[in-house]
Design a protein around this motif. Structure first.
Motif, mmCIF file in Angstrom:
data_model
loop_
_atom_site.group_PDB
_atom_site.id
_atom_site.type_symbol
_atom_site.label_atom_id
_atom_site.label_comp_id
_atom_site.label_asym_id
_atom_site.label_seq_id
_atom_site.Cartn_x
_atom_site.Cartn_y
_atom_site.Cartn_z
ATOM 1 N N PRO A 19 0.801 -1.227 0.000
ATOM 2 C CA PRO A 19 0.000 0.000 0.000
ATOM 3 C C PRO A 19 0.835 1.280 0.000
ATOM 4 O O PRO A 19 0.377 2.315 -0.478
ATOM 5 C CB PRO A 19 -0.831 -0.105 1.284
ATOM 6 C CG PRO A 19 -0.884 -1.556 1.587
ATOM 7 C CD PRO A 19 0.419 -2.123 1.087
ATOM 8 N N ALA A 20 2.053 1.215 0.476
ATOM 9 C CA ALA A 20 2.917 2.405 0.471
ATOM 10 C C ALA A 20 3.367 2.777 -0.941
ATOM 11 O O ALA A 20 3.786 3.912 -1.180
ATOM 12 C CB ALA A 20 4.128 2.180 1.370
ATOM 13 N N SER A 21 3.268 1.825 -1.884
ATOM 14 C CA SER A 21 3.678 2.100 -3.266
ATOM 15 C C SER A 21 2.496 2.453 -4.171
ATOM 16 O O SER A 21 2.688 2.752 -5.343
ATOM 17 C CB SER A 21 4.422 0.901 -3.856
ATOM 18 O OG SER A 21 3.526 -0.139 -4.179
ATOM 19 N N VAL A 22 1.299 2.405 -3.610
ATOM 20 C CA VAL A 22 0.092 2.752 -4.362
ATOM 21 C C VAL A 22 -0.323 4.150 -3.909
ATOM 22 O O VAL A 22 -0.506 4.393 -2.716
ATOM 23 C CB VAL A 22 -1.041 1.742 -4.117
ATOM 24 C CG1 VAL A 22 -2.293 2.143 -4.894
ATOM 25 C CG2 VAL A 22 -0.591 0.330 -4.506
ATOM 26 N N PHE A 23 -0.469 5.057 -4.869
ATOM 27 C CA PHE A 23 -0.731 6.459 -4.552
ATOM 28 C C PHE A 23 -2.108 6.881 -5.047
ATOM 29 O O PHE A 23 -2.523 6.514 -6.140
ATOM 30 C CB PHE A 23 0.350 7.344 -5.172
ATOM 31 C CG PHE A 23 1.659 7.275 -4.435
ATOM 32 C CD1 PHE A 23 2.114 8.353 -3.690
ATOM 33 C CD2 PHE A 23 2.428 6.117 -4.453
ATOM 34 C CE1 PHE A 23 3.304 8.282 -2.983
ATOM 35 C CE2 PHE A 23 3.621 6.035 -3.756
ATOM 36 C CZ PHE A 23 4.063 7.121 -3.020
ATOM 37 N N LYS A 24 -2.783 7.659 -4.214
ATOM 38 C CA LYS A 24 -4.082 8.210 -4.589
ATOM 39 C C LYS A 24 -3.894 9.649 -5.046
ATOM 40 O O LYS A 24 -2.983 10.348 -4.601
ATOM 41 C CB LYS A 24 -5.067 8.125 -3.426
ATOM 42 C CG LYS A 24 -4.618 8.805 -2.145
ATOM 43 C CD LYS A 24 -5.550 8.480 -0.990
ATOM 44 C CE LYS A 24 -4.961 8.956 0.348
ATOM 45 N NZ LYS A 24 -5.780 8.521 1.481
ATOM 46 N N THR A 25 -4.754 10.068 -5.940
ATOM 47 C CA THR A 25 -4.709 11.421 -6.476
ATOM 48 C C THR A 25 -5.865 12.205 -5.878
ATOM 49 O O THR A 25 -7.021 11.836 -6.043
ATOM 50 C CB THR A 25 -4.832 11.394 -8.009
ATOM 51 O OG1 THR A 25 -3.821 10.530 -8.536
ATOM 52 C CG2 THR A 25 -4.678 12.782 -8.593
ATOM 53 N N LEU A 26 -5.534 13.261 -5.158
ATOM 54 C CA LEU A 26 -6.532 14.094 -4.497
ATOM 55 C C LEU A 26 -6.456 15.510 -5.057
ATOM 56 O O LEU A 26 -5.367 15.997 -5.376
ATOM 57 C CB LEU A 26 -6.272 14.119 -2.991
ATOM 58 C CG LEU A 26 -6.246 12.747 -2.303
ATOM 59 C CD1 LEU A 26 -5.751 12.878 -0.871
ATOM 60 C CD2 LEU A 26 -7.620 12.102 -2.344
ATOM 61 N N VAL A 27 -7.603 16.146 -5.156
ATOM 62 C CA VAL A 27 -7.641 17.520 -5.642
ATOM 63 C C VAL A 27 -8.075 18.412 -4.484
ATOM 64 O O VAL A 27 -9.078 18.141 -3.822
ATOM 65 C CB VAL A 27 -8.594 17.666 -6.843
ATOM 66 C CG1 VAL A 27 -8.643 19.113 -7.324
ATOM 67 C CG2 VAL A 27 -8.151 16.750 -7.988
ATOM 68 N N ALA A 28 -7.297 19.454 -4.253
ATOM 69 C CA ALA A 28 -7.577 20.401 -3.174
ATOM 70 C C ALA A 28 -7.744 21.799 -3.753
ATOM 71 O O ALA A 28 -7.213 22.114 -4.823
ATOM 72 C CB ALA A 28 -6.441 20.379 -2.157
#
Length: 156
Positions: free
Chosen positions: A41-50
């Motif tokens: 899970p540390a190598s899987v990244f989520k994309t968030l918009v702020a």
């Protein structure tokens, strides 16, 4: 074929596309991807918009096992405060649906910050632009393709 995959192919960067059967009842899209694909899970990244005061929308890419430090993101992109963007605004700006927002080939190029933990992995995994679809590539290639920067923006 998504715009993210087309960009990776066109640019010639080494990448792999991984797919899995997305469960609409999943509580976390990123953790679901990590689990079903057998990835750290540390190598899987989520994309968030702020939404960052004084800047507008910005894109943050953080491990699915962490949360976004909104203050750190705001500081990095030159704003004072940040809050999560309205989901509809994020979808309009990126051209992707929430849960499938890719940092690659967004409709509008947003300032992008990748958490510096990505540099610990030869390849990271980010959304390929659709729920159930991930793309694996190096953090450096992601930064080149997005014009992004790295900073410590995740809380573990």
């Amino acid at each position: 074929m998504t715009p993210a995959i087309l960009l990776a192919r066109k640019s010639g960067v080494p990448h792999d596309v991984l797919s899995y059967e997305h469960d609409p009842r999943a509580a976390s899209f990123g953790l679901e991807a990590a689990t079903l694909l057998g990835l750290d899970p540390a190598s899987v990244f989520k994309t968030l918009v702020a939404d960052v005061d004084g800047v507008g929308l910005a894109c943050a890419v953080v491990p699915v096992s962490a949360t976004l430090d909104l203050k750190a993101l705001a500081d990095t992109v030159g704003g004072r405060r940040a809050r999560m963007a309205d989901p509809q605004a994020a979808e309009r700006a990126t051209g992707y649906v929430v849960g499938g927002i890719s940092p690659l080939a967004q409709k509008k190029r947003l300032p992008l910050v990748l958490d510096d933990s990505a540099q610990h992995f030869p390849r990271i995994h980010v959304s390929a632009g659709r729920r159930g679809l991930e793309i694996a590539l190096s953090a450096d290639d992601l930064l080149v393709l997005t014009g992004g920067a790295t900073a410590a923006i995740a809380r573990r």
